[in-house]
Design a protein around this motif. Structure first.
Motif, short mmCIF file in Angstrom:
data_model
loop_
_atom_site.label_atom_id
_atom_site.label_comp_id
_atom_site.label_asym_id
_atom_site.label_seq_id
_atom_site.Cartn_x
_atom_site.Cartn_y
_atom_site.Cartn_z
N THR A 48 32.97 33.31 58.32
CA THR A 48 32.53 34.50 59.04
C THR A 48 33.67 35.38 59.55
O THR A 48 33.47 36.56 59.84
N GLY A 49 34.87 34.79 59.68
CA GLY A 49 35.94 35.45 60.40
C GLY A 49 35.94 34.98 61.85
O GLY A 49 34.92 34.51 62.36
N TYR A 50 37.09 35.10 62.52
CA TYR A 50 37.20 34.48 63.83
C TYR A 50 37.52 35.44 64.98
O TYR A 50 36.67 35.73 65.82
N TRP A 51 38.73 35.95 65.06
CA TRP A 51 39.20 36.58 66.30
C TRP A 51 38.40 37.82 66.68
O TRP A 51 38.26 38.15 67.85
N PHE A 52 37.83 38.49 65.69
CA PHE A 52 37.02 39.68 65.98
C PHE A 52 35.71 39.33 66.67
O PHE A 52 35.05 40.21 67.24
N LEU A 53 35.32 38.05 66.64
CA LEU A 53 34.07 37.65 67.27
C LEU A 53 34.05 37.95 68.76
O LEU A 53 32.98 38.15 69.34
N ARG A 54 35.22 37.98 69.38
CA ARG A 54 35.29 38.21 70.82
C ARG A 54 34.78 39.60 71.20
O ARG A 54 34.40 39.83 72.35
N LYS A 55 34.74 40.53 70.24
CA LYS A 55 34.34 41.91 70.51
C LYS A 55 32.86 42.17 70.23
O LYS A 55 32.36 43.26 70.52
N LEU A 56 32.17 41.19 69.67
CA LEU A 56 30.81 41.43 69.20
C LEU A 56 29.77 41.21 70.30
O LEU A 56 29.90 40.32 71.14
N SER A 57 28.72 42.01 70.24
CA SER A 57 27.57 41.82 71.13
C SER A 57 26.75 40.63 70.65
O SER A 57 26.94 40.14 69.53
N ARG A 58 25.80 40.20 71.46
CA ARG A 58 24.95 39.10 71.02
C ARG A 58 24.19 39.47 69.75
O ARG A 58 24.08 38.66 68.82
N VAL A 62 24.31 37.45 66.24
CA VAL A 62 23.10 36.93 65.61
C VAL A 62 23.01 37.40 64.16
O VAL A 62 22.61 36.66 63.25
N GLY A 63 23.40 38.66 63.91
CA GLY A 63 23.36 39.19 62.56
C GLY A 63 24.33 38.52 61.62
O GLY A 63 24.12 38.50 60.40
N LEU A 64 25.39 37.93 62.17
CA LEU A 64 26.42 37.27 61.36
C LEU A 64 26.16 35.78 61.20
O LEU A 64 26.56 35.18 60.21
N ALA A 65 25.49 35.19 62.18
CA ALA A 65 25.30 33.74 62.22
C ALA A 65 24.24 33.28 61.22
O ALA A 65 23.41 34.06 60.75
N GLU A 66 24.29 31.98 60.91
CA GLU A 66 23.33 31.37 59.98
C GLU A 66 22.86 30.02 60.54
O GLU A 66 23.61 29.35 61.25
N PRO A 67 21.66 29.60 60.16
CA PRO A 67 21.29 28.22 60.42
C PRO A 67 22.12 27.30 59.53
O PRO A 67 22.50 27.69 58.42
N LEU A 68 22.44 26.13 60.04
CA LEU A 68 23.17 25.18 59.22
C LEU A 68 22.20 24.36 58.37
O LEU A 68 21.01 24.24 58.68
N PHE A 123 35.40 29.30 73.49
CA PHE A 123 35.73 30.28 74.53
C PHE A 123 35.76 31.72 74.03
O PHE A 123 35.96 32.64 74.81
N ILE A 124 35.57 31.94 72.76
CA ILE A 124 35.89 33.25 72.19
C ILE A 124 34.91 34.34 72.60
O ILE A 124 35.27 35.52 72.68
N ASN A 125 33.67 33.98 72.90
CA ASN A 125 32.67 34.98 73.26
C ASN A 125 31.66 34.34 74.21
O ASN A 125 31.23 33.20 73.99
N GLU A 126 31.29 35.06 75.24
CA GLU A 126 30.40 34.50 76.26
C GLU A 126 29.02 34.14 75.72
O GLU A 126 28.28 33.37 76.35
N HIS A 127 28.66 34.67 74.54
CA HIS A 127 27.35 34.39 73.97
C HIS A 127 27.34 33.13 73.10
O HIS A 127 26.29 32.74 72.59
N LEU A 128 28.51 32.50 72.92
CA LEU A 128 28.59 31.28 72.14
C LEU A 128 28.59 30.07 73.07
O LEU A 128 29.33 30.04 74.06
#
Length: 319
Positions: A48-58, A62-68, A123-128
Motif C-alpha cells: 500500500t505504501g507507508y509514510w504517506f499514510l500519516r496524512k490520510l483521513s479515515r 478505508v479506500g486503500l485498506a483490504e480484508p486479509l 503509531f503512523i495514523n490515529e485511525h489505525l
C-alpha cells in the motif's frame, strides 16, 4: 527446524499503487524461483505504501485498506506462493469486518494457508489500531516462523515472547532509516537529492545508507535480537523515497549468533539470499540462555510501572 533457503527484499514502493507494488513483488518471486528460495520477506506496508499514510483521513485509509485472506492482495500472494512453492510475506493496510484498520503483514504459504500479524506498536495514523497478539506459526518447509513489524522489534520483550512461542526464524519487515528522529542521538533525514542522483554518484547515497542514518543505527541493536533469542532474523526494509523521507534499505539475513550471513547496501531495489542451517540453533548462545531463565524472578516485568505510554503518543503526540 529444517534447513531452508531464505531471501530478503528491499524495494522502493509507490504510495497508493497496489498494482505496481504487487508487480514488483511478483517480479522478485519469479527472479528467485529457480534459485531454490523457499521463504521470502518483503517490507512493511510495501503493497500500500507507508509514510504517506500519516496524512490520510479515515475515509482515505478505508479506500486503500483490504480484508486479509480473501482480499485481492492476499489472493495474489496466495497464488504466487502455490505457483512457486514458496512462503511469501508482505505488508499492507488491513480492514476488518467491523471497520477496524491495522498495519498488517500477511504470509502466504504454498499449502494454501495464510497467516497474519498486526503491528503491535502502530503509531503512523490515529485511525489505525495496534494489534495485541504475537504471531508464530509453522510453515510447510518445516520451520517455525514469527513476525514482528518495524517498531515491534525495538521492544526487547516482543522478540523474547516470539522466541518463547517457539520461533526459529523471525521475519522483521521494516520501513526505517533516514527518519527524522526527535532524539538528538537518533536517526536523521537523508537529502532526497542524493537518492535522485544515485546513478551519477552512487558513492554519496550509499555512504548515507551505510552510516548513522541506516546500517550503523541498525547494528546498535538488531543483531542482539537474533543472538539473544537464538533465531535467524530476516530484515526486509524499504529503500528510496518514502513520501518526504528516504529509506535506507540494508536488507539482510542474520544467524542465531547475530552474525550477518548476507546483506546489501545498494541504493536501489535489491534482494539477498542465504541458506539457514538448522544446526546453528542447536547449541547457540540464545537458546542456551533461554534454557537458563528463572521465570519466577521476572514477574515485575508484566506489572505496569506508570511510565508506559501508547506508542502513537510517545512518537507523534497522536491520541
Amino acid at each position: 527446524m529444517n534447513n531452508i533457503r531464505a531471501a530478503s527484499v528491499q524495494f522502493e514502493h509507490i504510495n497508493g499503487d497496489k498494482k505496481a507494488n504487487l508487480e514488483k513483488i511478483e517480479g522478485f518471486v519469479r527472479q528467485v524461483a529457480d534459485k531454490g528460495v523457499e521463504l521470502i520477506a518483503f517490507p512493511e506496508c510495501c503493497i500500500t505504501g507507508y509514510w504517506f499514510l500519516r496524512k490520510l483521513s479515515r475515509d482515505e485509509l478505508v479506500g486503500l485498506a483490504e480484508p486479509l485472506f480473501d482480499g485481492p492482495s492476499s489472493l495474489a500472494l496466495g497464488e504466487l506462493a502455490r505457483e512457486y512453492n514458496m512462503t511469501i510475506g508482505a505488508g499492507l493496510l488491513e480492514i476488518t469486518a467491523d471497520g477496524t484498520l491495522y498495519n498488517s503483514y500477511i504470509v502466504a504459504m504454498p499449502d494454501g494457508v495464510l497467516q497474519k500479524h498486526r503491528k503491535i506498536h502502530c503509531f503512523i495514523n490515529e485511525h489505525l489500531a495496534s494489534g495485541s497478539d504475537y504471531t508464530v506459526f509453522d510453515t510447510p518447509q518445516g520451520c517455525r516462523v514469527g513476525v514482528l513489524i518495524c517498531y515491534d522489534n525495538n521492544i526487547v520483550e516482543n522478540a523474547r515472547m516470539t522466541a518463547l512461542k517457539g520461533a526459529e526464524i523471525l521475519l522483521a519487515p521494516h520501513q526505517t532509516g533516514g527518519c527524522n528522529s526527535t532524539d538528538s542521538h537518533g536517526m536523521k533525514p537523508i537529502d532526497p537529492a542524493l537518492w535522485h542522483d544515485r546513478k551519477n554518484n552512487p558513492q554519496a547515497i550509499e555512504a548515507e545508507l551505510k552510516g548513522t542514518k541506516g546500517r550503523v543505527w541498525l547494528m546498535r541493536w538488531l543483531p542482539s535480537r537474533a543472538h539473544d533469542n537464538g533465531f535467524f532474523l530476516i530484515f526486509s526494509n524499504g529503500v528510496g523515497v518514502d513520501d518526504d523521507e528516504v529509506r535506507t534499505g540494508n536488507a539482510m539475513v542474520l544467524d542465531p549468533y547475530g552474525r550477518i550471513l548476507v546483506e546489501t547496501c545498494k541504493a536501489d531495489d535489491d534482494i539477498v539470499i542465504a541458506d539457514l542451517h538448522a544446526s546453528l540453533r542447536e547449541n547457540c548462545t540464545g537458546v542456551r540462555w533461554m534454557k537458563s531463565r528463572r521465570p519466577e524472578l521476572y514477574k515485575e516485568i508484566a506489572i505496569p510501572t506508570g511510565m508506559e505510554q501508547d506508542t502513537r503518543i510517545l512518537r507523534f503526540g497522536l491520541k
